[in-house]
Design a protein around this motif. Structure first.
Motif, PDB file in Angstrom:
ATOM      1  N   PRO A   1       0.818  -1.214   0.000  1.00 43.41           N
ATOM      2  CA  PRO A   1       0.000   0.000   0.000  1.00 43.41           C
ATOM      3  C   PRO A   1       0.856   1.272   0.000  1.00 43.41           C
ATOM      4  O   PRO A   1       2.049   1.237   0.290  1.00 43.41           O
ATOM      5  N   LEU A   2       0.194   2.384  -0.322  1.00 41.20           N
ATOM      6  CA  LEU A   2       0.822   3.690  -0.176  1.00 41.20           C
ATOM      7  C   LEU A   2       0.677   4.147   1.272  1.00 41.20           C
ATOM      8  O   LEU A   2      -0.247   3.760   1.962  1.00 41.20           O
ATOM      9  N   ARG A   3       1.590   5.022   1.708  1.00 39.93           N
ATOM     10  CA  ARG A   3       1.495   5.561   3.063  1.00 39.93           C
ATOM     11  C   ARG A   3       2.162   6.933   3.102  1.00 39.93           C
ATOM     12  O   ARG A   3       2.928   7.296   2.200  1.00 39.93           O
ATOM     13  N   ALA A   4       1.839   7.675   4.140  1.00 40.55           N
ATOM     14  CA  ALA A   4       2.444   8.992   4.319  1.00 40.55           C
ATOM     15  C   ALA A   4       3.726   8.852   5.127  1.00 40.55           C
ATOM     16  O   ALA A   4       3.786   8.098   6.103  1.00 40.55           O
ATOM     17  N   ARG A   5       4.745   9.575   4.692  1.00 43.22           N
ATOM     18  CA  ARG A   5       5.985   9.654   5.458  1.00 43.22           C
ATOM     19  C   ARG A   5       6.335  11.133   5.579  1.00 43.22           C
ATOM     20  O   ARG A   5       6.862  11.742   4.635  1.00 43.22           O
ATOM     21  N   GLY A   6       5.971  11.694   6.730  1.00 46.11           N
ATOM     22  CA  GLY A   6       6.121  13.137   6.871  1.00 46.11           C
ATOM     23  C   GLY A   6       5.163  13.849   5.932  1.00 46.11           C
ATOM     24  O   GLY A   6       3.955  13.600   5.949  1.00 46.11           O
TER      25      GLY A   6
ATOM     26  N   SER B   1       7.717   0.131  -1.146  1.00 48.22           N
ATOM     27  CA  SER B   1       9.178  -0.012  -1.176  1.00 48.22           C
ATOM     28  C   SER B   1       9.888   1.186  -0.566  1.00 48.22           C
ATOM     29  O   SER B   1      11.116   1.191  -0.453  1.00 48.22           O
ATOM     30  N   GLY B   2       9.103   2.218  -0.187  1.00 49.99           N
ATOM     31  CA  GLY B   2       9.690   3.408   0.400  1.00 49.99           C
ATOM     32  C   GLY B   2       9.999   4.503  -0.599  1.00 49.99           C
ATOM     33  O   GLY B   2      10.480   5.583  -0.222  1.00 49.99           O
ATOM     34  N   SER B   3       9.735   4.253  -1.890  1.00 49.37           N
ATOM     35  CA  SER B   3       9.992   5.257  -2.921  1.00 49.37           C
ATOM     36  C   SER B   3       8.882   6.293  -2.928  1.00 49.37           C
ATOM     37  O   SER B   3       7.701   5.959  -2.738  1.00 49.37           O
ATOM     38  N   ARG B   4       9.246   7.540  -3.187  1.00 46.38           N
ATOM     39  CA  ARG B   4       8.242   8.605  -3.220  1.00 46.38           C
ATOM     40  C   ARG B   4       7.287   8.371  -4.383  1.00 46.38           C
ATOM     41  O   ARG B   4       7.696   8.005  -5.492  1.00 46.38           O
ATOM     42  N   PHE B   5       5.997   8.591  -4.124  1.00 46.96           N
ATOM     43  CA  PHE B   5       4.966   8.438  -5.151  1.00 46.96           C
ATOM     44  C   PHE B   5       4.146   9.722  -5.189  1.00 46.96           C
ATOM     45  O   PHE B   5       3.480  10.066  -4.222  1.00 46.96           O
TER      46      PHE B   5
END
Length: 299
Positions: free
Chosen positions: A162-167, A174-178
Motif C-alpha cells: 500500500p501507499l502511506r504517508a511519510r512526513g 518499497s519506500g519510494s516517493r509516489f
C-alpha cells in the motif's frame, strides 16, 4: 481511501480450438468492416451539434499502430429537440425531419489510416439536405484496426502497495516517493456508471487516462447506488455491450480493473448520498446522512 485491483491472469492455450477461433476472428472482422454489429464488441461513437460543440476528435489507440479503418455509420441530421433521446451508440435510427448519410464524404474518408482525426462540422454542412435554418447534428461510429485485429496492449504495472504517508510525502511499499497525479471521472453518482461508457470502449478510456500522464482517478459514487445496486441503463453503457445488464457495482468493478490494467490507482469518492446531480443547498447531501440515508447506512 485508495482502492486497487490485483488481477491474476490464467492463460490456457488450447491447440485443438485454435483453428476454430481463428476462423471466428476472420468472420468477425468481415462483419465489423461491413458495418454489421457484434454483440460483444466495444464501439466508438461521437455526436456533435453544429455551432454549439467543438470539432470531433476521433481516436483509435488500443496499440501504437492502431488506426481508423471504416465508418459503418455517419449521419448529418436534424438535431434532437430538448427532451428527446440523444443518439445512442450502436443504433442507426434516424431522427428529425431530414438526414444525409455522410460515411463516404471526403472529410471522413481522409481519417482512414489515421490514429487521431479531427472532424469539423462546418466542413460537412454542404452535405446537408435540411433547410438552411435547421440545427444540425453529426452522429458518427467508426471502426478501429484493433477492433478487428485483436491487438493486445501491454499491461502497465501498479506501484508497490500500500501507499502511506511519510512526513509530508507519500511513499509506496518499497519506500519510494509516489506523487499523485489525478483526474476526476464523474458520473456514477448521477447515472450509476462513470460517464463516457456510452461513447467509447472502457479500455480506451482507461488507456487515455494513463497516456495523458495521470496515475490516480477519483471515481464518484453515491450511497444509494451502492446499497440498491440497480441494473444500469443500457443506454449509459451502449459503447460497451458486454456491460449491458450489469449492476452498478459490477460496472464499477470493471472500471477499476481496467484502470488497474493501465497502472492507474483509484480514489473512491462518496460524492452523494442520493443518486442525483450535485450540488444544491436544498438537496440535503451536505453531510454523511440525511432523512433518506442514516449514519448506519453510510457506515
Amino acid at each position: 481511501m485508495l482502492a486497487t485491483a490485483t488481477l491474476p491472469v490464467l492463460l490456457i492455450w488450447a491447440l485443438a480450438g485454435f483453428g476454430a477461433a481463428n476462423m471466428d476472428m476472420q468472420g468477425r472482422k468481415t462483419r465489423l468492416l461491413r458495418g454489421h454489429s457484434d454483440s460483444k464488441a466495444s464501439l466508438h461513437c461521437c455526436d456533435s451539434i453544429a455551432g454549439h460543440d467543438p470539432p470531433m476528435l476521433l481516436v483509435c489507440d488500443a496499440s501504437p499502430d492502431d488506426h481508423i479503418v471504416a465508418f459503418p455509420f455517419a449521419v448529418l441530421a436534424e438535431a434532437p429537440t430538448p427532451g428527446m433521446h440523444l443518439y445512442q451508440c450502436g443504433l442507426h435510427a434516424d431522427s428529425g425531419r431530414c438526414h444525409s448519410n455522410v460515411e463516404n464524404s471526403s472529410i471522413l474518408q481522409k481519417c482512414i489510416g489515421q490514429q487521431h482525426c479531427i472532424v469539423d462540422m462546418a466542413s460537412l454542412n454542404e452535405n446537408s439536405i435540411c433547410p438552411p435554418a435547421t440545427e444540425l447534428q453529426l452522429r458518427v461510429r467508426w471502426t478501429c484496426h484493433c477492433d478487428v485485429a485483436g491487438c493486445q496492449s501491454q499491461k502497465a504495472i501498479l506501484p508497490p502497495l500500500p501507499l502511506r504517508a511519510r512526513g509530508n510525502i507519500i511513499v509506496d511499499a518499497s519506500g519510494s516517493r509516489f506523487r499523485l497525479k489525478g483526474v476526476n471521472w464523474a458520473g456514477a453518482h448521477i447515472i450509476n456508471v462513470p460517464g463516457g461508457l456510452d461513447r467509447a470502449p472502457l479500455s480506451s478510456l482507461a488507456r487515455r487516462i494513463r497516456t495523458l500522464g495521470f496515475n490516480v482517478v477519483r471515481l464518484t459514487w453515491s450511497v444509494e447506488s451502492v446499497l440498491s445496486n440497480p441494473k444500469v441503463d443500457n443506454r449509459s453503457v451502449s459503447a460497451n455491450p458486454k456491460l449491458m445488464g450489469f449492476h452498478a457495482l459490477e460496472v464499477m468493478d470493471e472500471v477499476i480493473a481496467a484502470l488497474a490494467n493501465e497502472g492507474v490507482l483509484v480514489w473512491l469518492d462518496n460524492h452523494m448520498l442520493d443518486t442525483d446531480w450535485c450540488c444544491d443547498r436544498a438537496d440535503c447531501n451536505g453531510f454523511w446522512f440525511n432523512t433518506r440515508w442514516s449514519e448506519d447506512d453510510w457506515v
